[in-house]
Design an enzyme around this catalytic site. Structure first.
Site, short mmCIF file in Angstrom:
data_model
loop_
_atom_site.label_atom_id
_atom_site.label_comp_id
_atom_site.label_asym_id
_atom_site.label_seq_id
_atom_site.Cartn_x
_atom_site.Cartn_y
_atom_site.Cartn_z
N THR A 190 0.86 -1.17 0.00
CA THR A 190 0.00 0.00 0.00
C THR A 190 0.90 1.22 0.00
O THR A 190 2.03 1.16 0.48
CB THR A 190 -0.89 0.02 1.26
OG1 THR A 190 -1.58 -1.21 1.38
CG2 THR A 190 -1.91 1.14 1.22
N GLY A 220 -9.63 -4.40 0.55
CA GLY A 220 -8.97 -4.31 1.84
C GLY A 220 -9.27 -3.02 2.56
O GLY A 220 -10.28 -2.36 2.32
N GLY A 242 -0.92 -2.75 5.77
CA GLY A 242 -0.80 -4.00 6.50
C GLY A 242 -1.83 -5.03 6.09
O GLY A 242 -2.39 -4.96 5.00
N GLY A 244 -4.93 -6.07 5.55
CA GLY A 244 -6.12 -5.24 5.41
C GLY A 244 -7.31 -5.68 6.24
O GLY A 244 -7.99 -4.86 6.86
#
Length: 324
Positions: A190, A220, A242, A244
């Site tokens: 991300t 997510g 992280g 999700g």
């Protein structure tokens, strides 16, 4: 109160591959992070808004194939791409998001258009793309997102029959061409930015290509306000990266704000409680970036590393990958 404007960015968190790390590739990541955080820093230095700074920083991250957002987005199980993004204005609590888009060059620009030019907060799939077209957002063919590295990553995940969150799934990393400072098969993919401007306004933005080998239609935390993205002038701006599903269950980004507002925690205390205490209890791996209303910055992560950078106006930009 006079505040020094500041921006922080992240490009994902995950497992370090020091044993196979390429010095050239590390330098490439550090250069990209420096260039992007400096671009946001320059906007703030010239009197620009936090909203404009985070928008441009995330747009640049989407344009860089080193990161899993926009160009270089990971593949779904079906060999397609589905992208998500969100943005939030801390001065108004207005927010916009798109999810599951497949033809938008810069999902963060679409998310901002949703925030500024619609009555809604989130559009998904075809509806998101139809709206983006009315706002003259640039559309691309699906081949635009393709990179060989991401395609190879999908093939390894398919062989392992695992979902790779551009991070925490089983992988054939030993067979993969290595060199990235953070293992591409064990990385939370991300990107995001948070900023405080000279007027005291906060903003946050997050964008992602999702996770390698994910089931088509999975969304997510990245486009979910309060999970992957949150900003409130009274407290904090947060962008998460992280696992999700766990960040959604923990409402992680908003939880940082709530701990500051209702429990009276400092930024560091709130971030530590969420990232180092609450998320690990539900197997939530990753990190977040945050800046509070006073201009304090926190960059916590419970993985081995996180691509990150900070640019405070009047100071040299800081970038790092590993734990200090």
């Amino acid at each position: 109160m006079s505040r020094i404007p500041v921006i922080a960015i992240h490009g994902g968190a995950g497992a370090i591959t020091r044993s196979a790390m390429s010095a050239e590739k590390e330098a490439e990541y550090r250069s990209a992070l420096t260039s992007i955080v400096t671009a946001g820093q320059s906007i703030l230095a010239n009197g620009g808004s936090a909203l404009d700074a985070v928008t441009e920083a995330v747009r640049l991250l989407e344009e860089n194939p080193l990161f899993n957002a926009g160009k270089g987005a990971v593949f779904t199980h079906s060999g397609t791409h589905e992208l998500d993004a969100a943005i939030m204005d801390g001065s108004t609590l207005n927010a916009g998001a798109v999810a599951g888009v497949t033809h938008i060059r810069n999902p963060i620009l679409a998310a901002r258009a949703v925030m500024e030019h619609s009555r809604h907060v989130m559009f998904i799939g075809d509806g998101a793309e139809a709206f983006a077209k009315t706002q003259n957002i640039e559309m691309v063919g699906t081949d635009y997102y393709f990179t060989q590295a991401r395609y190879d990553q999908l093939q390894r995940a398919l062989l392992d029959q695992g979902v790779v969150l551009d991070h925490d799934g089983a992988s054939r990393a030993a067979e993969a061409p290595q060199g990235d400072p953070i293992d591409p098969d064990k990385k939370f993919g991300t990107v995001g930015a948070v900023a405080l401007d000279a007027s005291g306004n906060l903003a946050a933005a997050t964008s992602t290509g999702g996770m390698t080998n994910k089931q088509v239609g999975r969304v997510g935390d990245s486009p979910i306000i309060g999970a992957g993205c949150y900003a409130n002038n009274q407290t904090v701006a947060v962008s998460s990266t992280g696992t999700g599903e766990m960040f959604m269950r923990a409402v992680a980004a908003y939880d940082v704000s709530a701990l500051i507002e209702y429990a009276g925690l400092t930024l560091d205390e709130a971030c530590h409680k969420v990232v180092m205490e609450k998320l690990p209890k539900i197997n939530g791996n990753g990190g977040l970036i945050a800046v509070d209303s006073l201009g304090n910055v926190a960059l916590p992560f419970n993985t081995e590393g996180m691509y990150r950078g900070v640019g405070r106006v009047g100071q040299d930009a800081f970038v790092d990958i590993y734990r200090s």
